[in-house]
Design an enzyme around this catalytic site. Structure first.
Site, PDB file in Angstrom:
ATOM      1  N   GLU A  87       3.723 -11.907 -15.412  1.00  0.00           N
ATOM      2  CA  GLU A  87       2.210 -10.576 -14.613  1.00  0.00           C
ATOM      3  C   GLU A  87       1.877 -10.048 -15.307  1.00  0.00           C
ATOM      4  O   GLU A  87       1.379  -8.804 -14.396  1.00  0.00           O
ATOM      5  CB  GLU A  87       3.855 -10.561 -13.245  1.00  0.00           C
ATOM      6  CG  GLU A  87       4.601  -9.342 -14.489  1.00  0.00           C
ATOM      7  CD  GLU A  87       5.751  -9.629 -13.130  1.00  0.00           C
ATOM      8  OE1 GLU A  87       5.315  -8.917 -11.904  1.00  0.00           O
ATOM      9  OE2 GLU A  87       6.906  -9.289 -13.565  1.00  0.00           O
ATOM     10  N   GLU A 125      13.176 -15.374 -15.523  1.00  0.00           N
ATOM     11  CA  GLU A 125      12.243 -14.043 -15.965  1.00  0.00           C
ATOM     12  C   GLU A 125      11.559 -13.909 -17.060  1.00  0.00           C
ATOM     13  O   GLU A 125      10.428 -13.051 -16.719  1.00  0.00           O
ATOM     14  CB  GLU A 125      13.856 -13.534 -15.754  1.00  0.00           C
ATOM     15  CG  GLU A 125      13.600 -11.683 -16.058  1.00  0.00           C
ATOM     16  CD  GLU A 125      13.072 -10.905 -14.606  1.00  0.00           C
ATOM     17  OE1 GLU A 125      12.879 -11.954 -13.730  1.00  0.00           O
ATOM     18  OE2 GLU A 125      12.973 -10.004 -15.138  1.00  0.00           O
ATOM     19  N   LYS A 134       4.292  -2.927  -6.333  1.00  0.00           N
ATOM     20  CA  LYS A 134       5.713  -2.958  -6.660  1.00  0.00           C
ATOM     21  C   LYS A 134       6.949  -3.339  -5.324  1.00  0.00           C
ATOM     22  O   LYS A 134       7.667  -3.717  -5.906  1.00  0.00           O
ATOM     23  CB  LYS A 134       6.249  -1.376  -6.841  1.00  0.00           C
ATOM     24  CG  LYS A 134       7.433  -1.234  -7.199  1.00  0.00           C
ATOM     25  CD  LYS A 134       7.671  -1.459  -8.477  1.00  0.00           C
ATOM     26  CE  LYS A 134       9.379  -1.334  -9.094  1.00  0.00           C
ATOM     27  NZ  LYS A 134       9.677  -2.953 -10.402  1.00  0.00           N
ATOM     28  N   ARG A 183       2.406   1.418  -5.985  1.00  0.00           N
ATOM     29  CA  ARG A 183       2.452  -0.051  -5.177  1.00  0.00           C
ATOM     30  C   ARG A 183       0.925  -0.633  -4.157  1.00  0.00           C
ATOM     31  O   ARG A 183       1.017  -1.641  -4.224  1.00  0.00           O
ATOM     32  CB  ARG A 183       2.893   1.014  -3.931  1.00  0.00           C
ATOM     33  CG  ARG A 183       4.504   1.338  -4.105  1.00  0.00           C
ATOM     34  CD  ARG A 183       4.603   2.569  -2.682  1.00  0.00           C
ATOM     35  NE  ARG A 183       4.192   1.959  -1.428  1.00  0.00           N
ATOM     36  CZ  ARG A 183       5.120   1.046  -0.491  1.00  0.00           C
ATOM     37  NH1 ARG A 183       6.456   1.535  -1.625  1.00  0.00           N
ATOM     38  NH2 ARG A 183       4.951   0.396   0.538  1.00  0.00           N
ATOM     39  N   ASN A 207      -0.114  -0.020   5.797  1.00  0.00           N
ATOM     40  CA  ASN A 207       0.590  -0.074   5.233  1.00  0.00           C
ATOM     41  C   ASN A 207       1.570  -1.249   6.379  1.00  0.00           C
ATOM     42  O   ASN A 207       2.250  -1.056   7.392  1.00  0.00           O
ATOM     43  CB  ASN A 207       1.542   0.926   4.277  1.00  0.00           C
ATOM     44  CG  ASN A 207       2.154  -0.428   3.711  1.00  0.00           C
ATOM     45  OD1 ASN A 207       1.515  -1.700   3.109  1.00  0.00           O
ATOM     46  ND2 ASN A 207       3.758  -0.168   3.200  1.00  0.00           N
ATOM     47  N   GLY A 208       1.164  -3.077   6.036  1.00  0.00           N
ATOM     48  CA  GLY A 208       1.058  -3.696   6.513  1.00  0.00           C
ATOM     49  C   GLY A 208       0.383  -5.055   6.981  1.00  0.00           C
ATOM     50  O   GLY A 208      -0.864  -4.792   6.234  1.00  0.00           O
ATOM     51  N   LYS A 228       8.083 -11.766 -16.595  1.00  0.00           N
ATOM     52  CA  LYS A 228       7.465 -10.979 -17.481  1.00  0.00           C
ATOM     53  C   LYS A 228       5.849 -11.144 -17.838  1.00  0.00           C
ATOM     54  O   LYS A 228       5.204 -10.553 -17.745  1.00  0.00           O
ATOM     55  CB  LYS A 228       8.852 -10.299 -18.284  1.00  0.00           C
ATOM     56  CG  LYS A 228       9.302  -9.820 -17.595  1.00  0.00           C
ATOM     57  CD  LYS A 228       9.886  -8.889 -17.182  1.00  0.00           C
ATOM     58  CE  LYS A 228       9.081  -8.238 -15.086  1.00  0.00           C
ATOM     59  NZ  LYS A 228       9.595  -9.253 -14.731  1.00  0.00           N
ATOM     60  N   CYS A 250       0.880  -1.549   0.294  1.00  0.00           N
ATOM     61  CA  CYS A 250      -0.084   0.210  -0.298  1.00  0.00           C
ATOM     62  C   CYS A 250       0.906   0.897   0.184  1.00  0.00           C
ATOM     63  O   CYS A 250       1.728   1.304   0.377  1.00  0.00           O
ATOM     64  CB  CYS A 250      -0.781  -0.282   1.310  1.00  0.00           C
ATOM     65  SG  CYS A 250      -1.610  -1.484   1.276  1.00  0.00           S
ATOM     66  N   HIS A 270      12.183 -34.590 -19.586  1.00  0.00           N
ATOM     67  CA  HIS A 270      11.209 -34.784 -18.796  1.00  0.00           C
ATOM     68  C   HIS A 270      10.066 -35.213 -18.000  1.00  0.00           C
ATOM     69  O   HIS A 270       9.994 -34.911 -16.872  1.00  0.00           O
ATOM     70  CB  HIS A 270      12.469 -34.824 -17.487  1.00  0.00           C
ATOM     71  CG  HIS A 270      14.184 -35.294 -17.738  1.00  0.00           C
ATOM     72  ND1 HIS A 270      14.495 -36.694 -17.735  1.00  0.00           N
ATOM     73  CD2 HIS A 270      14.807 -33.990 -18.232  1.00  0.00           C
ATOM     74  CE1 HIS A 270      16.113 -36.225 -17.915  1.00  0.00           C
ATOM     75  NE2 HIS A 270      16.056 -35.237 -17.632  1.00  0.00           N
ATOM     76  N   TRP A 274      -3.321  -2.125  -1.255  1.00  0.00           N
ATOM     77  CA  TRP A 274      -3.472  -3.540  -2.222  1.00  0.00           C
ATOM     78  C   TRP A 274      -3.876  -4.268  -1.040  1.00  0.00           C
ATOM     79  O   TRP A 274      -3.462  -4.503   0.083  1.00  0.00           O
ATOM     80  CB  TRP A 274      -1.865  -3.785  -2.312  1.00  0.00           C
ATOM     81  CG  TRP A 274      -1.596  -5.256  -2.968  1.00  0.00           C
ATOM     82  CD1 TRP A 274      -2.121  -5.421  -4.636  1.00  0.00           C
ATOM     83  CD2 TRP A 274      -1.225  -6.252  -2.062  1.00  0.00           C
ATOM     84  NE1 TRP A 274      -1.136  -6.540  -4.575  1.00  0.00           N
ATOM     85  CE2 TRP A 274      -1.100  -7.111  -3.640  1.00  0.00           C
ATOM     86  CE3 TRP A 274       0.158  -6.231  -1.566  1.00  0.00           C
ATOM     87  CZ2 TRP A 274      -0.020  -8.756  -3.513  1.00  0.00           C
ATOM     88  CZ3 TRP A 274      -0.005  -7.420  -1.313  1.00  0.00           C
ATOM     89  CH2 TRP A 274      -0.274  -8.392  -2.012  1.00  0.00           C
TER      90      TRP A 274
END
Ligand code: AGP
Length: 610
Positions: free
Chosen positions: A490, A483, A605, A27, A100-101, A487, A2, A506, A74
């Site tokens: 997300e 990576e 973020k 954020r 925030n938390g 990308k 947040c 496999h 968030w």
């Protein structure tokens, strides 16, 4: 996570708060709100969705006053609704809190408060704080002391800012586990969860530490510990221009930050490359240089893209510094019983420097006696301040939620770290000089990749309508496969998996059918021929192949649907080039699917909760 803003001064609070929210929106952005002490008392306006929705709501309900708090959310507890949006108030609506938390014991606190007659208006953990402060104010306590009395009841993590109509020119903030910064401006004081909300008004800031409370009025601020000990903290001046927080004409921050990558390599290496001695000079490690000579093992802890950067670093450090390296997901590292000692260096990689999992891993490593180092982008962040030493990325603020330039910079810094440790050990002068030379060539090589984006658009066409995709890589490009998959998933929400190319037979090859897209990252390196066999495997089952390879590499064009070429460089530096097309593949696919690459759903973020 947040975004939090508080303002107390002589300016119009609503304007300052909204400006801050817009800069923090990356954020977290499923709802937002603000509360201002007006002539008619403490008034609150909240809205679901992006900050633009809050702006719309305020058009008919402007809040006039010079003290207030704001928040962009968030969601952790409770759906994104107006009732769950911050600020949260007490029963009398004379107290407002932004947070925030996570308050871990919110359920038991809520039950106790409801039993004593408090009526809750939301499903959130945060609201309990407002009601606890309401009770603490009943015996006439000052707001700062009421907040101080409540904090010991809270278990979990928080950065909070509290406003009250009982003290309309005061804000009180406290920090435990979530970042909080105090900005000292000419016209007043600003509190925020990160510097980007403050830069526009001042660059003079005070970093709050865990277990500290600050009370601010228009004229002054006072910081004390939870144990009521007054603390004098240094006022620091942060770099980073407000301009970094603009798009400069690009459609998205992500695109701007991808295009900045040649400069990022220059900034991450500036003053740090010693071509004559074939090494790097990292001032942030100067105090631990002797310990670095003695370490016998490295453990890298990180999350997400930073974790994949660490995986590239593992190959570098083992090949060129001859040190055993393990790379651990920080969220797992904490709950294992890691074997650490003074012969181990734990390297925490984090763009934000506030990722809770990584921060707690650092604390665990310190407790076990390991040397802790940070590779961090945000100056003054918690991980930067809590590690024994470290190296800043100097990549500039990264606003796009999907990490691009920060990831690139993390791998660059790991190559510098490899040079330092390698040249302390068996890495030869000649090889060190070769690595320095190739690092110096990188900005131009990356610019070449940025100037030619048509192949990325053509390749993205094979992905934009897919539901699944595989990314394959070997050795240094195995982490790049992961990576690239991260990308894509997300920001375009296409399910994608990164895999070691040697693992196809496999299991994953069972996925391949007509038109199934597979991105094969196969530069002309020591395992190039092995990767060519993957092309046959995929093609034989009707899969579509997007090949990322080195200019001039001898691949069989009949096995490839789209090809993207990258310049030749040292194998250890190939990830820095191979990752660029993958960033654009994800960006183009997200845009083709009409998603906002800067604010992907469900993400934030900086994840400052576990
Ligand atoms: C990467 O694109 C993601 N946004 C995410 O995985 C990120 O890398 C991760 O949350 C770690 O963040 P940090 O580098 O700030 O610690």
């Amino acid at each position: 996570m947040c975004g939090i803003v508080g303002y107390c001064g002589t300016q119009d609070a609503q304007s300052v708060l909204l400006d801050g929210l817009k800069r923090l929106e990356y954020r977290g952005y499923d709802s937002s709100g603000l509360a201002v002490n007006t002539s008619a008392g403490l008034k609150t306006v909240r809205a679901v969705g992006k900050v633009s929705e809050l702006l719309r709501a305020l058009k008919t309900r402007r809040l006039a006053g010079s003290t207030g708090i704001a928040h962009t959310r968030w969601a952790t507890h409770g759906m994104p609704t107006e009732a769950n949006a911050h600020p949260h108030r007490d029963c009398t609506e004379s107290v407002a809190v932004v947070h925030n938390g996570i308050i871990e014991n919110h359920a038991s606190l809520r039950a106790r408060l409801e039993q004593s007659g408090h009526a809750f208006a939301s499903e959130t953990d945060t609201e309990v704080i407002a009601h606890l402060i309401e009770d603490a104010l009943k015996d006439g306590a000052q707001l700062s002391h009421a907040v101080g009395a409540v904090l010991p009841m809270l278990e979990g993590t928080y950065g909070i800012v509290v406003a009250s109509s009982l003290e309309p020119d005061t804000l009180v903030a406290a920090r435990l586990g979530s970042p909080l910064i105090l900005g000292i401006a000419r016209d007043g004081y600003i509190l925020a969860s990160d510097a980007s909300a403050i830069l526009q008004h001042t660059r003079d800031i005070v970093y709050l530490d865990d277990r500290e409370i600050v009370a601010i009025t228009r004229a002054e601020y006072h910081i004390r510990t939870f144990e009521n000990v007054t603390v004098q903290k240094p006022v620091e001046t942060i770099d980073g221009e407000a301009a970094d927080l603009q798009k400069h004409g690009y459609a998205h921050f992500m695109l701007k930050e991808m295009m900045e990558q040649p400069d990022v390599v220059l900034n991450s290496t500036r003053g740090r490359l010693d071509a004559e001695n074939g090494t790097a000079v990292l001032g942030g490690l100067r105090d631990v240089e002797k310990q670095l000579r003695d370490i016998k093992r490295i453990v890298i802890v990180a999350c997400g893209s930073a974790y994949y950067a660490g995986c590239v670093g593992e190959y570098m450090l083992e090949e060129y510094a001859g040190i055993p390296v393990e790379v651990e997901l920080a969220s797992e590292f904490r709950y294992r019983k890691p074997i650490l000692d003074s012969g181990t260096a734990v390297v925490a990689i984090s763009q934000s420097g506030e990722t809770a999992d990584t921060l707690f891993a650092v604390r665990e490593a310190k407790e076990k006696g390991a040397l802790t180092l940070g590779i961090v982008n945000v100056v003054g962040s918690s991980i930067a301040r809590e590690t024994h030493a470290g190296v800043y990325n100097h990549a500039g603020p990264e606003i796009g939620v999907a990490s691009t330039k920060a990831f690139l910079s993390q791998v660059v810094v790991l190559s510098l770290f490899t040079l330092v440790l390698g040249r302390q050990r068996a890495l030869s002068l000649v090889m060190g000089q070769r690595i320095v030379k190739e690092l110096l060539a990188l900005p131009h090589q990356i610019q070449v990749l940025l100037d030619c984006r048509e192949p990325y658009r053509a390749a993205a066409e094979l992905l934009a309508d897919a539901h699944h995709a595989l990314f394959l890589g070997r050795k240094y490009c195995h982490p790049i496969a992961h990576e690239g998959a991260l990308k894509l998933k997300e920001i375009s929400y296409i399910h994608a998996e990164g895999y070691a190319a040697g693992e196809m037979k496999h299991g994953p090859i069972a996925l391949v059918e007509d038109g199934f897209p597979v991105v094969v990252i196969a530069p002309r390196d020591s395992v190039f021929e092995k990767s060519m066999s993957n092309l046959h495997e995929i093609r034989a089952r009707g899969g579509s192949v997007i090949l990322v390879t080195t200019e001039g590499a001898p691949y069989d064009a009949s096995l490839v649907d789209r090809v993207i070429t990258i310049p030749k460089t040292l194998e250890m530096l190939t990830p820095l080039l191979a990752v660029i097309p993958l960033q654009f593949l994800a960006y183009e696919a997200a845009c083709a699917r009409a998603f906002d690459p800067d604010m992907p759903r469900n993400l934030a973020k900086s994840v400052t909760v576990e």
